[in-house]
Structure formats: C-alpha cells, structure tokens
Design a protein around this motif. Structure first.
Motif, PDB file in Angstrom:
ATOM      1  N   CYS A 100       0.774  -1.058  -0.113  1.00  0.00           N
ATOM      2  CA  CYS A 100       0.063  -0.086   0.084  1.00  0.00           C
ATOM      3  C   CYS A 100       0.786   1.262  -0.084  1.00  0.00           C
ATOM      4  CB  CYS A 100      -0.997   0.154   1.257  1.00  0.00           C
ATOM      5  SG  CYS A 100      -0.063  -0.207   2.694  1.00  0.00           S
ATOM      6  N   ALA A 101       2.081   1.176   0.453  1.00  0.00           N
ATOM      7  CA  ALA A 101       2.856   2.077   0.554  1.00  0.00           C
ATOM      8  C   ALA A 101       3.375   2.487  -1.156  1.00  0.00           C
ATOM      9  CB  ALA A 101       4.242   2.138   1.153  1.00  0.00           C
ATOM     10  N   ASP A 102       3.340   1.563  -2.017  1.00  0.00           N
ATOM     11  CA  ASP A 102       3.649   1.668  -3.484  1.00  0.00           C
ATOM     12  C   ASP A 102       2.524   2.571  -3.999  1.00  0.00           C
ATOM     13  OD1 ASP A 102       5.911   0.482  -3.086  1.00  0.00           O
ATOM     14  OD2 ASP A 102       5.151  -1.613  -3.650  1.00  0.00           O
ATOM     15  N   SER A 103       0.947   2.330  -3.530  1.00  0.00           N
ATOM     16  CA  SER A 103       0.065   2.964  -4.104  1.00  0.00           C
ATOM     17  C   SER A 103      -0.479   4.248  -3.307  1.00  0.00           C
ATOM     18  CB  SER A 103      -1.082   1.717  -4.333  1.00  0.00           C
ATOM     19  OG  SER A 103      -1.264   1.150  -2.861  1.00  0.00           O
ATOM     20  N   TRP A 104      -1.208   4.082  -2.578  1.00  0.00           N
ATOM     21  CA  TRP A 104      -1.898   5.269  -1.826  1.00  0.00           C
ATOM     22  C   TRP A 104      -0.554   5.948  -0.966  1.00  0.00           C
ATOM     23  CZ3 TRP A 104      -5.051   0.801  -0.248  1.00  0.00           C
ATOM     24  CH2 TRP A 104      -4.699   0.165   0.915  1.00  0.00           C
ATOM     25  N   GLY A 105       0.225   5.059  -0.475  1.00  0.00           N
ATOM     26  CA  GLY A 105       1.425   6.061   0.218  1.00  0.00           C
ATOM     27  C   GLY A 105       2.134   6.837  -0.715  1.00  0.00           C
ATOM     28  N   ARG A 106       2.371   6.298  -2.027  1.00  0.00           N
ATOM     29  CA  ARG A 106       3.233   7.069  -2.816  1.00  0.00           C
ATOM     30  C   ARG A 106       2.459   7.928  -3.545  1.00  0.00           C
ATOM     31  NH1 ARG A 106       4.653   7.101  -8.333  1.00  0.00           N
ATOM     32  NH2 ARG A 106       6.708   7.451  -8.727  1.00  0.00           N
ATOM     33  N   GLU A 112       1.343  11.687  -7.688  1.00  0.00           N
ATOM     34  CA  GLU A 112       1.750  11.193  -9.140  1.00  0.00           C
ATOM     35  C   GLU A 112       0.964   9.798  -9.256  1.00  0.00           C
ATOM     36  OE1 GLU A 112       5.975  10.565  -9.297  1.00  0.00           O
ATOM     37  OE2 GLU A 112       6.641  12.588  -9.296  1.00  0.00           O
ATOM     38  N   PRO A 113       0.744   9.453 -10.565  1.00  0.00           N
ATOM     39  CA  PRO A 113       0.191   8.016 -10.768  1.00  0.00           C
ATOM     40  C   PRO A 113       1.062   7.192 -10.043  1.00  0.00           C
ATOM     41  CG  PRO A 113      -0.020   9.534 -12.454  1.00  0.00           C
ATOM     42  CD  PRO A 113       1.073  10.107 -11.636  1.00  0.00           C
ATOM     43  N   SER A 114       0.560   6.023  -9.200  1.00  0.00           N
ATOM     44  CA  SER A 114       1.104   5.183  -8.490  1.00  0.00           C
ATOM     45  C   SER A 114       0.515   3.895  -8.796  1.00  0.00           C
ATOM     46  CB  SER A 114       1.508   5.617  -7.074  1.00  0.00           C
ATOM     47  OG  SER A 114       2.039   6.622  -6.976  1.00  0.00           O
ATOM     48  N   LEU A 115       1.199   3.009  -9.346  1.00  0.00           N
ATOM     49  CA  LEU A 115       0.625   1.497  -9.578  1.00  0.00           C
ATOM     50  C   LEU A 115       1.402   0.722  -8.679  1.00  0.00           C
ATOM     51  CD1 LEU A 115      -0.806  -0.325 -11.633  1.00  0.00           C
ATOM     52  CD2 LEU A 115       1.388  -0.674 -12.941  1.00  0.00           C
ATOM     53  N   SER A 116       0.587  -0.314  -8.181  1.00  0.00           N
ATOM     54  CA  SER A 116       1.214  -1.496  -7.283  1.00  0.00           C
ATOM     55  C   SER A 116       0.759  -2.823  -7.428  1.00  0.00           C
ATOM     56  CB  SER A 116       0.976  -1.021  -5.729  1.00  0.00           C
ATOM     57  OG  SER A 116      -0.382  -1.401  -5.413  1.00  0.00           O
TER      58      SER A 116
END
Length: 267
Positions: A183-189, A195-199
């Motif tokens: 979740c740090a890669d998606s909503w955290g980032r 920026e758009p963040s895909l996880s």
C-alpha cells in the motif's frame, strides 16, 4: 512538508469520471476516493459516513469502499497497528521501534537490517498533521476534492489506462515494489508524491482486503484520472479498446498491423 491535498480550485464531475472509468476498463469494483483530514470532526461530518465498530487493517477499510460502496472514516485507533497507520501518517506511528522493522524479522525478512531497509523504502505520509482519513466511492462525490482516486483492475486494463495517461504529454513511469506493505507503493506514494502510482497488491491486501489474484491497484490525483480518460477515448477512436481482442498466434500478422497502422504498406 509535501503538499498532500488536491488543489481546492479543481472541480470534477465525479459520477461521470467513475462511469467513464468503469466503461473503458470494465472494472469489477468501484473506483474510490481517499482523503486525509487534519480535524477528526471534519471527517465525521461527511454525509452518510460509517465509523468502524471493530479493529481493521486499512486494506479492509479500503475494501469496504471499493467492494461494498461504503463511505468510511477512520482514526488511528481504528487500525490494527503501526504498519497501517504509518503509511497514511496517523497516530505518530513512525517511532524508532517501527523504523527498526523488528515486527517483520523472521516473518517477511531474514535479518533486522533487511527489515529496517524495508521500512525506510516505504512511501509514507509524514506523522503529526492528520487526525483522520476517509474513503468513499468516487461517484458519490462526498470527498470533494479527494486527495487521490484509486481503482483495482487487471494488468491488461492497467496497461490501457497507462496508454491513456501517455496519449498527451508523454511521460515514462518508473514504479518500485516495496514487497509486503505494498500500500506504500499505491496510496502512500500517490498521497506523498501526487503522481500516478501503480502497485502489485501484497499478501495483506489480498488476505484482508479481498483483492483478487489478477488485480493491480492504481492511485493518482483526480486531475490525472481525467487526463487518462481523455487519452483512452482518443485511443478508442483509433480502434484500441479494452478488453483487447485476440488476433491469434498463428495468423498472418500483416492484416492486423495494417488495421492499426493504416499507412503501413501491406507486404
């Protein structure tokens, strides 16, 4: 501190954005919004807000918005522990014990140093500013403006969405994989970098958040969602639509290529 909130001047038709996204990507769950609040009372004043009656992971709270269509508000006390709180900056969770990653040694990582490096690699909202967080279906428009918009989709749908983002103002996207606590890669980032963040959702997201085995997660500011939809609509006019029609692995490829690239001579 990095500005987390969406520009107040931005206005969107959230119901239309959600409907367009569902139509273009054939989504199986609701696109949803997330917003942080400095004042708990402001979160609690959201129309039709639900407050948890049990302790949850943030993955479960997110699933209640994306799978059930609920509007849910939380504080740090509603979350099971420091790992969930830390990513969204609630509860002053990022203390030395959390930073050490001791709770993950011999669980996800073989040494204390591996666990410490994992914690340091995570994209997290800074502690100390926010008291509460809310999630809601994007179409409801209750978090206006949301900090970020999120949705689950298959890898093929995600590639098409990225193609839409790249239609105008091309940008190469570079995303990392922190592993567990993705979740740090998606909503955290997305909350911290805007920026758009895909996880690739992690074990906890799939076990506790109901994420399906073939789903990925995209999180991004609402203006970037609007940009991607415009791009996908343009691609659709060129004959590129999701789901992608299979051409066949043994057919002569020239006819198919000529349809996608009309100026290419058929040889």
């Amino acid at each position: 501190m990095t500005a987390l909130h969406a520009p107040e001047a931005a206005t969107f038709d959230y119901a239309k954005l959600a409907a367009d996204l569902e139509r273009l990507l054939r989504l199986r769950s609701f696109p949803f919004a997330m917003k942080l609040y400095e004042d708990r009372a402001e979160m609690e004043a959201i129309p039709r807000i639900r407050r948890p009656k049990a302790v949850h992971t943030l993955d479960q709270v997110v699933a209640q918005a994306s799978r059930l269509g609920w509007t849910v508000g939380i504080t740090s006390d509603d979350l099971v522990g420091a790992q969930c709180r830390a990513v969204v900056g609630l509860g002053a969770a990022k203390d030395p014990k959390w930073q050490s990653g001791a709770h993950m040694v011999n669980v996800w990582f073989s040494t204390p140093e591996d666990a410490r490096q994992h914690q340091a690699a995570m994209h997290c909202v800074p502690d100390g500013k926010y008291e509460a967080l809310a999630v809601a279906p994007l179409s409801a428009g209750r978090l206006d403006p949301p900090d970020i918009v999120l949705f689950y989709a298959t890898p093929g749908a995600m590639m098409y969405f990225i193609n839409g983002l790249q239609w105008a103002g091309y940008k190469k996207f570079d995303w990392g994989v922190v592993g567990e606590s993705a979740c740090a890669d998606s909503w955290g980032r997305a909350l911290t970098k805007r920026e758009p963040s895909l996880s690739i959702p992690c074990f906890a997201e799939r076990r506790y958040g109901g994420v399906l085995d073939d789903e990925m997660l995209m999180a991004l500011p609402p203006d970037q969602l609007s940009k991607a939809i415009v791009g996908m609509e343009a691609l659709a006019k060129n004959g590129f639509r999701y789901p992608f029609a299979q051409y066949g692995i043994q057919n002569d490829v020239r006819d198919g290529m000529a349809r996608s690239y009309p100026d290419r001579a058929k040889k």
